[in-house]
Design a protein around this motif. Structure first.
Motif, mmCIF file in Angstrom:
data_model
loop_
_atom_site.group_PDB
_atom_site.id
_atom_site.type_symbol
_atom_site.label_atom_id
_atom_site.label_comp_id
_atom_site.label_asym_id
_atom_site.label_seq_id
_atom_site.Cartn_x
_atom_site.Cartn_y
_atom_site.Cartn_z
ATOM 1 N N ALA A 190 0.831 -1.199 0.000
ATOM 2 C CA ALA A 190 0.000 0.000 0.000
ATOM 3 C C ALA A 190 0.869 1.255 0.000
ATOM 4 O O ALA A 190 1.825 1.351 0.764
ATOM 5 N N ARG A 191 0.548 2.185 -0.855
ATOM 6 C CA ARG A 191 1.301 3.420 -0.961
ATOM 7 C C ARG A 191 0.598 4.526 -0.174
ATOM 8 O O ARG A 191 -0.627 4.517 -0.038
ATOM 9 N N PRO A 192 1.356 5.471 0.357
ATOM 10 C CA PRO A 192 0.717 6.550 1.129
ATOM 11 C C PRO A 192 -0.182 7.391 0.241
ATOM 12 O O PRO A 192 0.138 7.678 -0.913
ATOM 13 N N LEU A 193 -1.324 7.772 0.796
ATOM 14 C CA LEU A 193 -2.281 8.572 0.047
ATOM 15 C C LEU A 193 -1.750 9.983 -0.168
ATOM 16 O O LEU A 193 -1.062 10.541 0.680
ATOM 17 N N LYS A 194 -2.080 10.542 -1.305
ATOM 18 C CA LYS A 194 -1.713 11.910 -1.622
ATOM 19 C C LYS A 194 -2.979 12.734 -1.793
ATOM 20 O O LYS A 194 -3.985 12.251 -2.275
ATOM 21 N N ALA A 218 -13.562 -2.809 0.704
ATOM 22 C CA ALA A 218 -14.680 -3.098 -0.197
ATOM 23 C C ALA A 218 -14.495 -2.352 -1.512
ATOM 24 O O ALA A 218 -13.901 -1.273 -1.564
ATOM 25 N N LEU A 219 -15.017 -2.925 -2.599
ATOM 26 C CA LEU A 219 -14.889 -2.329 -3.929
ATOM 27 C C LEU A 219 -16.058 -1.384 -4.174
ATOM 28 O O LEU A 219 -17.229 -1.778 -4.074
ATOM 29 N N VAL A 220 -15.753 -0.145 -4.474
ATOM 30 C CA VAL A 220 -16.766 0.855 -4.822
ATOM 31 C C VAL A 220 -16.324 1.529 -6.118
ATOM 32 O O VAL A 220 -15.198 1.326 -6.588
ATOM 33 N N ALA A 221 -17.206 2.336 -6.687
ATOM 34 C CA ALA A 221 -16.889 2.957 -7.985
ATOM 35 C C ALA A 221 -17.653 4.268 -8.122
ATOM 36 O O ALA A 221 -18.821 4.371 -7.708
ATOM 37 N N TRP A 222 -16.983 5.262 -8.711
ATOM 38 C CA TRP A 222 -17.618 6.520 -9.092
ATOM 39 C C TRP A 222 -18.060 6.431 -10.543
ATOM 40 O O TRP A 222 -17.338 5.890 -11.390
ATOM 41 N N LEU A 223 -19.237 6.960 -10.841
ATOM 42 C CA LEU A 223 -19.737 7.009 -12.213
ATOM 43 C C LEU A 223 -19.573 8.423 -12.762
ATOM 44 O O LEU A 223 -19.991 9.394 -12.118
ATOM 45 N N ILE A 224 -18.970 8.518 -13.945
ATOM 46 C CA ILE A 224 -18.772 9.803 -14.620
ATOM 47 C C ILE A 224 -19.698 9.840 -15.838
ATOM 48 O O ILE A 224 -19.480 9.112 -16.807
ATOM 49 N N GLY A 280 -0.564 5.031 -9.112
ATOM 50 C CA GLY A 280 -0.873 4.275 -7.902
ATOM 51 C C GLY A 280 -0.926 5.120 -6.642
ATOM 52 O O GLY A 280 -0.946 4.560 -5.539
ATOM 53 N N SER A 281 -0.959 6.435 -6.763
ATOM 54 C CA SER A 281 -0.977 7.280 -5.565
ATOM 55 C C SER A 281 -2.308 7.222 -4.838
ATOM 56 O O SER A 281 -2.385 7.585 -3.663
ATOM 57 N N LEU A 282 -3.372 6.773 -5.515
ATOM 58 C CA LEU A 282 -4.683 6.624 -4.885
ATOM 59 C C LEU A 282 -5.084 5.167 -4.758
ATOM 60 O O LEU A 282 -6.273 4.854 -4.654
ATOM 61 N N GLY A 283 -4.115 4.287 -4.777
ATOM 62 C CA GLY A 283 -4.398 2.862 -4.662
ATOM 63 C C GLY A 283 -4.588 2.220 -6.017
ATOM 64 O O GLY A 283 -4.265 2.785 -7.070
ATOM 65 N N ALA A 284 -5.112 0.998 -5.985
ATOM 66 C CA ALA A 284 -5.338 0.230 -7.212
ATOM 67 C C ALA A 284 -6.625 0.699 -7.877
ATOM 68 O O ALA A 284 -7.734 0.347 -7.441
ATOM 69 N N ILE A 337 -14.997 4.294 -12.392
ATOM 70 C CA ILE A 337 -13.691 4.301 -11.736
ATOM 71 C C ILE A 337 -13.799 3.426 -10.489
ATOM 72 O O ILE A 337 -14.479 3.791 -9.525
ATOM 73 N N TYR A 338 -13.124 2.257 -10.512
ATOM 74 C CA TYR A 338 -13.162 1.322 -9.385
ATOM 75 C C TYR A 338 -12.007 1.623 -8.427
ATOM 76 O O TYR A 338 -10.905 1.965 -8.854
ATOM 77 N N HIS A 339 -12.276 1.429 -7.146
ATOM 78 C CA HIS A 339 -11.223 1.621 -6.144
ATOM 79 C C HIS A 339 -11.716 1.091 -4.809
ATOM 80 O O HIS A 339 -12.898 0.715 -4.663
ATOM 81 N N GLU A 340 -10.824 1.075 -3.829
ATOM 82 C CA GLU A 340 -11.204 0.633 -2.500
ATOM 83 C C GLU A 340 -12.030 1.706 -1.788
ATOM 84 O O GLU A 340 -11.905 2.887 -2.072
#
Length: 389
Positions: A190-194, A218-224, A280-284, A337-340
């Protein structure tokens, strides 16, 4: 009554100080009618009071002294001067004195500022840059006019509103580079958040969610939204403009809650998401584009391309209920956009800060934040709405 006293002949007064060698007169004025009896203080008391006043205003050493003049300049040559006296010193509280730091010393404490921590600038929305003057003064025709071939400048979005902005009705698959699906990469550590989490608006939860209760992994996602209206009330819609020489526009709350995309702005935003995923600054991060095959919107842009049945609103839970509505998400072109779950607000903040650099008339560059004021929906792993922010 006027009292005159020669202090040299009065041993009682002359015993006060060196000022006893002066003559003074005391004037005692009192108001009253001519026939009324007036009680006056004894003469000795009046003289003593007058003498006390004289002693209070005169210095103790001399009765009078002639002031000694001081030249204004000690030296004068042309327009150069040296004043005869040094300027007066001003008392200063040394407890509030702030010493200057050494040159090159690192900033500490309150001296450190981050762009993410600063409040958003409140002022003009720069709409005047993209708006042509309404009242154009007629210019006299030139005597000689040589035809010149040049590219048309980008038309302001406000000018396009007068022309009823036309939306692209065909497929958008060719406007987004393939592949259209970029899964979440594997990150060994895990990388530090920016950046900073998004806190500009309070989230509006969608039932059955009344608060965010998912675990951090958990996997969540933003819709654009790219084109069309998402099946959730009070979300920002998208519109893809037909004309290529136009300027994209962010949503305008209360006027047109729609992001107006162009081919160039959509391509730049897609590249931004892929760079964010690679860093990868905001995770996978996982990125995907979902386009419709048979999209038949109206030929002109409106607030919403599709009708939306109003959802029931539960004031006790402050949540929007999802119901069966006459449209589905398959009728909308959008980017996912998928992310944790723990990165959701950081991703939202990165979207809000992204700006598209557009070339305005007169070849001037301007940055347009297309997500300023936008309301995006966050989905869970089952594609159910969690909240709108």
């Amino acid at each position: 009554m006027i009292l005159t006293k020669n202090t040299q002949s009065d041993p009682q007064i002359s015993s006060y100080s060196s000022y006893s060698a002066i003559d003074f007169t005391v004037h005692d004025y009192q108001c009253g009618s001519p026939n009324a009896s007036i009680s006056r203080a004894p003469e000795d008391i009046l003289l003593e009071q007058g003498y006390s006043l004289i002693r209070a205003v005169l210095p103790a050493s001399k009765v009078w002294h002639n002031p000694r003049t001081t030249p204004l300049y000690r030296a004068k040559s042309g327009n150069s001067y040296v004043f005869g006296k040094t300027p007066p010193s001003v008392p200063f509280d040394k407890s509030v004195w702030q010493e200057l730091k050494a040159w090159g010393a690192p900033a500490i404490g309150e001296e450190v500022y981050r762009l993410e921590e600063l409040d958003e600038f409140v002022g003009t929305d720069l709409s005047s840059i993209f708006r042509q003057e309404e009242d154009v003064v007629a210019r006299p025709p030139t005597l000689v006019s040589l035809p010149q071939k040049r590219e048309r400048p980008l038309e302001p979005a406000a000018e396009l509103d007068l022309k009823r902005r036309k939306l692209h009705a065909g497929s958008l698959h060719r406007f987004v580079p393939r592949p259209h699906i970029h899964p979440s990469p594997f990150l060994p550590a895990a990388r530090p958040l920016k950046g900073r989490p998004f806190k500009k608006t309070e989230p509006t939860y969608i039932a059955p969610y009344t608060t965010f209760s998912l675990p951090d992994d958990a996997l969540v996602a933003w819709l654009i939204p790219v084109r069309g209206t998402l099946p959730w009330q009070n979300t920002t819609s998208g519109g893809f403009l037909e004309t290529s020489n136009t300027i994209p526009r962010p949503p305008q709350p209360g006027i047109d809650d729609q992001i107006s995309w162009t081919h160039t702005s959509l391509l730049k935003f897609w590249d931004f998401l892929l760079d964010l995923r690679k860093a990868g600054s905001l995770g996978a991060l996982g990125v995907s584009f979902h386009g419709t095959e048979n999209h038949k919107p109206s030929t002109t842009a409106t607030n919403h391309d599709y009708p939306v049945t109003p959802d029931r609103f539960n004031t006790a839970e402050t949540a929007i209920y999802q119901q069966a509505i006459p449209i589905s998400i398959s009728m909308v072109d959008y980017i996912k956009i998928y992310h944790e779950a723990s990165r959701r607000l950081y991703v939202r903040s990165a979207l809000d800060a992204w700006a598209f650099e557009a070339t305005c008339p007169n070849d001037k560059q301007s940055k347009i934040r297309l997500f300023k004021g936008a309301r995006l929906v966050l989905l869970d792993a089952s594609s159910k709405g969690i909240h709108i922010s």
